[in-house]
Enzyme design. Structure first.
Site, mmCIF file in Angstrom:
data_model
loop_
_atom_site.group_PDB
_atom_site.id
_atom_site.type_symbol
_atom_site.label_atom_id
_atom_site.label_comp_id
_atom_site.label_asym_id
_atom_site.label_seq_id
_atom_site.Cartn_x
_atom_site.Cartn_y
_atom_site.Cartn_z
ATOM 1 N N CYS A 32 0.833 -1.211 0.000
ATOM 2 C CA CYS A 32 0.000 0.000 0.000
ATOM 3 C C CYS A 32 0.868 1.262 0.000
ATOM 4 C CB CYS A 32 -0.916 -0.051 1.221
ATOM 5 S SG CYS A 32 -1.759 1.490 1.587
ATOM 6 N N CYS A 35 -0.009 3.896 2.641
ATOM 7 C CA CYS A 35 0.402 3.402 3.966
ATOM 8 C C CYS A 35 1.870 3.741 4.215
ATOM 9 C CB CYS A 35 0.207 1.888 4.066
ATOM 10 S SG CYS A 35 -1.495 1.343 3.855
#
Length: 107
Positions: A32, A35
């Site tokens: 991600c 993230c």
């Protein structure tokens, strides 16, 4: 202290419920991009706000049961737990000023 703790399905309840300060749990995954963008911001907050809040991470790929339990549909999702219960949910990557604003009630 101030370090971010990795939580698993085995340690989650004990660590979150036993905390005497609010716990910001970041649900994330290795693949991600957003993230990865917020990871250093969360590190800073964990260090700067040590004693006021704790920051922990849950890898959704390694702990899919926790992601399901808390209805995490997209990542990053940060859930603030206060006294062991979900108190606030922050979805998506944000800059440090925005994140601190969202967390202000706990700091």
């Amino acid at each position: 202290m101030g370090a971010i703790q990795q939580l698993s399905e085995a340690t989650f309840a004990e660590e979150v419920n036993a905390s005497d300060v609010p716990v910001v749990v970041d649900f994330w995954a290795e693949w991600c991009g957003p993230c990865k963008m917020i990871a250093p911001i969360l590190e800073e907050i964990a260090t700067e706000q040590d004693g006021k809040v704790r920051v922990a991470k849950v890898n959704v790929d390694e702990n899919p049961g926790l992601a399901r339990q808390f209805n995490v549909m997209s990542i990053p999702t940060m859930i603030v737990f206060k006294d062991g219960s979900e108190d606030q949910r922050i979805v998506g990557a944000k800059g440090k000023p925005q994140l601190l604003e969202d967390l202000a009630p706990y700091l």
